[in-house]
Design an enzyme around this catalytic site. Structure first.
Site, PDB file in Angstrom:
ATOM      1  N   LYS A  79    -133.629   2.840 -21.144  1.00 20.60           N
ATOM      2  CA  LYS A  79    -132.701   2.260 -20.307  1.00 20.60           C
ATOM      3  C   LYS A  79    -132.526   0.799 -20.772  1.00 20.60           C
ATOM      4  O   LYS A  79    -133.637   0.256 -20.871  1.00 20.60           O
ATOM      5  CB  LYS A  79    -133.334   2.356 -18.913  1.00 20.60           C
ATOM      6  CG  LYS A  79    -132.364   1.999 -17.451  1.00 20.60           C
ATOM      7  CD  LYS A  79    -132.966   2.271 -16.465  1.00 20.60           C
ATOM      8  CE  LYS A  79    -132.200   1.988 -15.062  1.00 20.60           C
ATOM      9  NZ  LYS A  79    -132.757   2.533 -13.753  1.00 20.60           N
ATOM     10  N   SER A 154    -129.628   5.358 -10.962  1.00 22.78           N
ATOM     11  CA  SER A 154    -129.235   4.124 -11.789  1.00 22.78           C
ATOM     12  C   SER A 154    -129.279   4.504 -13.320  1.00 22.78           C
ATOM     13  O   SER A 154    -128.580   3.960 -14.067  1.00 22.78           O
ATOM     14  CB  SER A 154    -129.792   2.956 -11.452  1.00 22.78           C
ATOM     15  OG  SER A 154    -131.115   2.855 -11.767  1.00 22.78           O
ATOM     16  N   SER A 178    -133.864   6.724  -9.215  1.00 20.27           N
ATOM     17  CA  SER A 178    -133.071   6.754 -10.174  1.00 20.27           C
ATOM     18  C   SER A 178    -133.535   7.617 -11.525  1.00 20.27           C
ATOM     19  O   SER A 178    -132.743   7.279 -12.551  1.00 20.27           O
ATOM     20  CB  SER A 178    -133.034   4.931 -10.328  1.00 20.27           C
ATOM     21  OG  SER A 178    -131.962   4.306  -9.780  1.00 20.27           O
TER      22      SER A 178
HETATM   23  N1  GLN Z   1    -129.884   4.546  -5.619  1.00 20.64           N
HETATM   24  C1  GLN Z   1    -130.910   3.709  -5.174  1.00 20.64           C
HETATM   25  C2  GLN Z   1    -130.491   2.429  -5.130  1.00 20.64           C
HETATM   26  O1  GLN Z   1    -129.291   2.203  -5.270  1.00 20.64           O
HETATM   27  C3  GLN Z   1    -132.147   3.808  -6.341  1.00 20.64           C
HETATM   28  C4  GLN Z   1    -131.947   3.020  -7.462  1.00 20.64           C
HETATM   29  C5  GLN Z   1    -133.144   2.899  -8.236  1.00 20.64           C
HETATM   30  O2  GLN Z   1    -134.035   3.964  -8.121  1.00 20.64           O
HETATM   31  N2  GLN Z   1    -133.153   2.091  -9.101  1.00 20.64           N
HETATM   32  O3  GLN Z   1    -131.355   1.323  -4.777  1.00 20.64           O
END
Ligand code: GLN
Length: 476
Positions: A79, A154, A178
């Site tokens: 990532k 994400s 994520s």
């Molecule tokens: N979807 C969650 C957020 O928007 C988790 C994101 C993540 O785990 N980085 O914060």
């Protein structure tokens, strides 16, 4: 089968039997990226030249049988949140659009040290804030199973790259889901280790008490292999766990006979997609068929988890993101009259809408007069969420739940409505608040107690052995 569809352990066997070279494997993946990435848009940066050089070195290691690991010659992506020396690291944000780190994150260093070949950096929601990868400042990634759908987020680029066979494994981060939610959306395995199991050094910070790196893989055996390479104490990350890293593969064969699998009633709720509920119930039957004992458990503070998370995570984000001020690195907007004006203009044009929303929410809940009512209260309820798990794990070995309330949703479906988007993480967030490990396998989520990744992997493996999901690949 195509080289690009194989698992790490299958590729590694072929490499060590000299049926194929690391350069050939890497070329196959680069070819695949060239062929399909225009459709998936999983990668922000592809590092073809460096990958071929690394593959040549891996072939040397394999020929000399020198420091060979199960990852030697295996092409992976990471990532774009992990610092890579000399390679642009954007966090999918304009504010880091031209940032070239002078050092490698510990995760990348460990992967390189194991002989893995880095193919490139995958797309994500800006600063890992989102559940669909639509918040990337650059472009949207599409779900390889259905191009009108999101890959989740994400770490959506990593999940899509896996499903489209554009890498043999990928590394993502999980602050509230994520890794696990995009893994579920794309039909691959995603593991979030215990908080602190994997070093956060060189991983761009979002919410430091929640962030954790973990692997995306095709199957559970590969997740065990990747975790072994990634995990371990790091003096550069004071929160990293100082405990020996076991050979996670040694847990797999034990099966799940006699294991107590807790089923929390709070996770089978109204509003959940009936197809998802059925798939998860079927998966529980599979575990039962493999000898597990399903026991009811209760996690009574589950309903507060999303609210707690969006106070804690935004508060930490607002303070972490204060460093992007146009002074030290990253974007600087120069047409400003004075320093304050430069800060404002830089941050205004460098951050996207969701990131700004989080910074404002977090700054609000940390400010004088609100701190006690919001941030402090949220931290107290977080302890209750953690205590729920510690009580539940007294009566079971692992906990099984759905990963997400719906399957991959349509592009554009939730992006205008942040609250609906936030609810995509309703089943994954508690695990981060409690700091425990969780794995998403198609289809369902298995949680374990702290540093007990072994039992989590073992249960997931027993399930996988009884199903065929991990062998499916989308036609793109
Ligand atoms: N979807 C969650 C957020 O928007 C988790 C994101 C993540 O785990 N980085 O914060």
């Amino acid at each position: 089968m195509e080289l690009t569809s194989l698992t790490i352990h299958e590729l590694s066997e072929r490499l060590s039997r000299k049926e194929v070279s690391a350069v050939e494997v890497t070329k196959a993946f680069l070819g695949r990226i060239g062929e399909v990435d225009g459709k998936t848009r999983a990668y922000i940066t592809v590092t073809a030249e460096a990958a071929l050089e690394a593959a040549e070195r891996a072939d040397g290691m394999l020929a000399r049988k020198d420091d060979v690991t199960p990852m030697t010659g295996i092409p992976v992506s990471v990532k774009d949140i992990f610092c890579t020396r000399g390679i642009r690291t954007t966090c999918a944000s304009k504010i880091l659009g031209n940032f070239i780190p002078p050092y490698d994150s510990t995760v990348v260093k460990k992967l390189k040290g194991s002989g893995a070949v880095l193919l490139g950096k995958t797309n994500m929601d800006e600063f890992a804030m989102g559940s669909s990868t639509e918040n990337s400042a650059f472009f949207k990634t599409l779900n390889p199973w259905a191009p009108d759908r999101v890959p989740g987020g994400s770490s959506g680029g990593s999940a899509a790259a896996m499903a489209a066979s554009e890498c043999a494994a990928s590394v993502g981060t999980d602050t509230g889901g994520s890794i696990r939610q995009p893994a579920a959306c794309c039909g691959v395995v995603g593991l979030k280790p215990t908080y602190g199991r994997v070093s956060r050094f060189g991983m761009v910070a979002f919410a430091s008490s929640l962030d954790q790196a973990g692997p995306f893989t095709r199957d559970v055996t590969d997740a065990a292999i990747m975790l072994k390479v990634m995990a371990g104490h790091d003096p550069l990350d004071s929160t990293s766990v100082n405990m020996e890293v076991p050979d996670y593969r040694s847990f797999l064969a034990a099966g799940c006979k006699g294991l107590k699998v807790g089923i929390p009633k709070e996770y089978f709720i109204e509003g959940m997609d009936p197809d998802v509920e059925k798939a998860v119930r079927d998966a529980l039957d599979v575990l039962k068929g493999a000898g597990a004992e399903l026991v009811p458990v209760s996690l009574p503070h589950t309903e507060y988890a999303v609210a707690v998370y969006y106070l804690v995570a935004t508060a930490e984000a607002s303070s972490n993101l204060a460093r992007y001020d146009g002074v030290k690195y990253g974007l600087r907007v120069n047409e400003a009259g004075n320093l304050l004006d430069m800060y404002k203009k830089t941050r205004d044009s460098g951050f996207g809408g969701e990131v700004k929303r989080r910074i404002m929410l977090g700054t609000y809940s940390l400010s004088a007069g609100y701190y006690e009512a919001y941030y402090k209260k949220a931290s107290q309820v977080r302890t209750l969420v953690r205590d729920d798990f510690s009580a539940a794990f007294k009566t079971c070995d692992v906990i099984a739940t759905p990963t997400a309330p719906t399957a991959a949703f349509r592009l554009g479906e939730k992006i205008e409505d942040p609250l609906t988007m936030y609810l995509s993480d309703i089943f994954t967030i508690s695990c981060n608040l409690a700091g425990i490990p969780g794995i998403s396998v198609p289809c369902g989520l298995i949680l374990g107690w702290k540093v007990d990744e072994g039992t989590v992997l073992r249960t997931a493996y027993a399930y996988e052995q009884a199903t065929e999901w991990h062998k499916r690949r989308p036609a793109i």
